[in-house]
Scaffold this motif. Structure first.
Motif, mmCIF file in Angstrom:
data_model
loop_
_atom_site.group_PDB
_atom_site.id
_atom_site.type_symbol
_atom_site.label_atom_id
_atom_site.label_comp_id
_atom_site.label_asym_id
_atom_site.label_seq_id
_atom_site.Cartn_x
_atom_site.Cartn_y
_atom_site.Cartn_z
ATOM 1 N N HIS A 4 -13.862 11.339 -9.349
ATOM 2 C CA HIS A 4 -14.406 11.111 -8.011
ATOM 3 C C HIS A 4 -15.248 9.840 -8.010
ATOM 4 O O HIS A 4 -16.206 9.720 -8.767
ATOM 5 C CB HIS A 4 -15.255 12.305 -7.560
ATOM 6 N N CYS A 5 -14.866 8.883 -7.174
ATOM 7 C CA CYS A 5 -15.578 7.608 -7.084
ATOM 8 C C CYS A 5 -16.479 7.571 -5.863
ATOM 9 O O CYS A 5 -17.623 7.148 -5.946
ATOM 10 C CB CYS A 5 -14.577 6.456 -7.027
ATOM 11 N N VAL A 56 -7.844 -4.663 -3.070
ATOM 12 C CA VAL A 56 -8.021 -6.128 -3.084
ATOM 13 C C VAL A 56 -9.438 -6.484 -3.525
ATOM 14 O O VAL A 56 -9.641 -7.362 -4.373
ATOM 15 C CB VAL A 56 -7.711 -6.716 -1.686
ATOM 16 N N ARG A 57 -10.444 -5.774 -2.977
ATOM 17 C CA ARG A 57 -11.836 -6.043 -3.371
ATOM 18 C C ARG A 57 -12.069 -5.696 -4.833
ATOM 19 O O ARG A 57 -12.789 -6.397 -5.542
ATOM 20 C CB ARG A 57 -12.798 -5.271 -2.473
ATOM 21 N N LEU A 58 -11.436 -4.617 -5.314
ATOM 22 C CA LEU A 58 -11.589 -4.215 -6.716
ATOM 23 C C LEU A 58 -10.998 -5.269 -7.645
ATOM 24 O O LEU A 58 -11.570 -5.581 -8.691
ATOM 25 C CB LEU A 58 -10.921 -2.856 -6.958
ATOM 26 N N MET A 59 -9.863 -5.851 -7.259
ATOM 27 C CA MET A 59 -9.252 -6.890 -8.098
ATOM 28 C C MET A 59 -10.152 -8.126 -8.165
ATOM 29 O O MET A 59 -10.228 -8.775 -9.202
ATOM 30 C CB MET A 59 -7.862 -7.247 -7.578
ATOM 31 N N LYS A 60 -10.848 -8.432 -7.063
ATOM 32 C CA LYS A 60 -11.786 -9.563 -7.090
ATOM 33 C C LYS A 60 -12.984 -9.242 -7.973
ATOM 34 O O LYS A 60 -13.454 -10.087 -8.722
ATOM 35 C CB LYS A 60 -12.267 -9.886 -5.682
ATOM 36 N N GLU A 91 -17.246 6.387 -16.042
ATOM 37 C CA GLU A 91 -18.368 6.134 -15.129
ATOM 38 C C GLU A 91 -18.337 4.687 -14.637
ATOM 39 O O GLU A 91 -18.585 4.420 -13.463
ATOM 40 C CB GLU A 91 -19.700 6.402 -15.840
ATOM 41 N N ARG A 92 -18.044 3.767 -15.538
ATOM 42 C CA ARG A 92 -17.989 2.358 -15.156
ATOM 43 C C ARG A 92 -16.854 2.091 -14.170
ATOM 44 O O ARG A 92 -17.006 1.317 -13.221
ATOM 45 C CB ARG A 92 -17.846 1.478 -16.402
ATOM 46 N N LEU A 93 -15.707 2.745 -14.389
ATOM 47 C CA LEU A 93 -14.586 2.602 -13.453
ATOM 48 C C LEU A 93 -14.962 3.171 -12.086
ATOM 49 O O LEU A 93 -14.723 2.543 -11.054
ATOM 50 C CB LEU A 93 -13.337 3.308 -13.995
ATOM 51 N N ALA A 98 -16.446 2.398 -6.464
ATOM 52 C CA ALA A 98 -17.426 2.685 -5.411
ATOM 53 C C ALA A 98 -17.983 1.391 -4.829
ATOM 54 O O ALA A 98 -18.184 1.278 -3.614
ATOM 55 C CB ALA A 98 -18.560 3.547 -5.971
ATOM 56 N N GLU A 99 -18.211 0.393 -5.684
ATOM 57 C CA GLU A 99 -18.717 -0.898 -5.206
ATOM 58 C C GLU A 99 -17.663 -1.602 -4.345
ATOM 59 O O GLU A 99 -17.976 -2.218 -3.334
ATOM 60 C CB GLU A 99 -19.090 -1.781 -6.403
ATOM 61 N N ALA A 100 -16.390 -1.485 -4.760
ATOM 62 C CA ALA A 100 -15.308 -2.116 -3.998
ATOM 63 C C ALA A 100 -15.049 -1.388 -2.678
ATOM 64 O O ALA A 100 -14.509 -1.980 -1.742
ATOM 65 C CB ALA A 100 -14.033 -2.140 -4.835
ATOM 66 N N ALA A 101 -15.437 -0.122 -2.601
ATOM 67 C CA ALA A 101 -15.184 0.661 -1.389
ATOM 68 C C ALA A 101 -16.104 0.263 -0.243
ATOM 69 O O ALA A 101 -15.813 0.553 0.918
ATOM 70 C CB ALA A 101 -15.348 2.153 -1.684
ATOM 71 N N VAL A 102 -17.207 -0.409 -0.555
ATOM 72 C CA VAL A 102 -18.145 -0.829 0.491
ATOM 73 C C VAL A 102 -17.644 -2.138 1.094
ATOM 74 O O VAL A 102 -17.565 -3.149 0.406
ATOM 75 C CB VAL A 102 -19.561 -1.035 -0.095
#
Length: 140
Positions: A4-5, A56-60, A91-93, A98-102
């Protein structure tokens, strides 16, 4: 079981690929015998769990950790045990997803106020006066 992210995003276990390699970190005499480091691979490009914008945000965000095929590779070797390294990589993933989801907040163009324009011009003329006072003073 799923990772769960965010409340709306969970990654299926089948999407995560883990391999265990020898660690260069702490471990004492076991460091050359046991494979405690975890290499976690997650295919961002082909993941059905991620919305396109998040992928796309996660790849960046991934930067150098992303392969040419769009696979995110996380290596965890901070701890002495395989289980703790495995939990650390997951946890890091989850934190990265979660950071890319914002979504980024769009910048709204604003105009400088009249007072700020005046301040800027006064500062420029003050700075110019300082510089004019530096040069050759033989003409006086």
């Amino acid at each position: 079981m799923a990772l769960h992210c965010t409340p709306s995003i969970s990654l299926d276990e089948t999407e995560l690929e883990e391999s265990f390699v020898r660690s260069s970190g702490p471990g004492g005499q076991n460091v050359n015998k046991l494979s405690t480091a975890v290499q976690l691979r997650f295919d961002v490009r082909r993941s059905p769990s991620l919305p396109n914008a998040v992928a796309v945000r996660l790849m960046k965000l991934a930067g150098r950790r992303l392969t040419g095929d769009g696979v995110l590779v996380l290596v965890a070797q901070q701890f002495r045990t395989q289980e703790r390294n495995r939990a650390d990589a997951r946890e890091r993933l989850a934190a990265l997803v979660a950071e890319a989801a914002v979504p980024p907040v769009p910048r709204r163009a604003t105009r400088p106020t009249l007072a700020s324009k005046k301040r800027r011009l006064e500062d420029k003329s003050r700075r110019g006066a300082i510089k004019r006072g530096r040069g050759d003073t033989s003409g006086e």
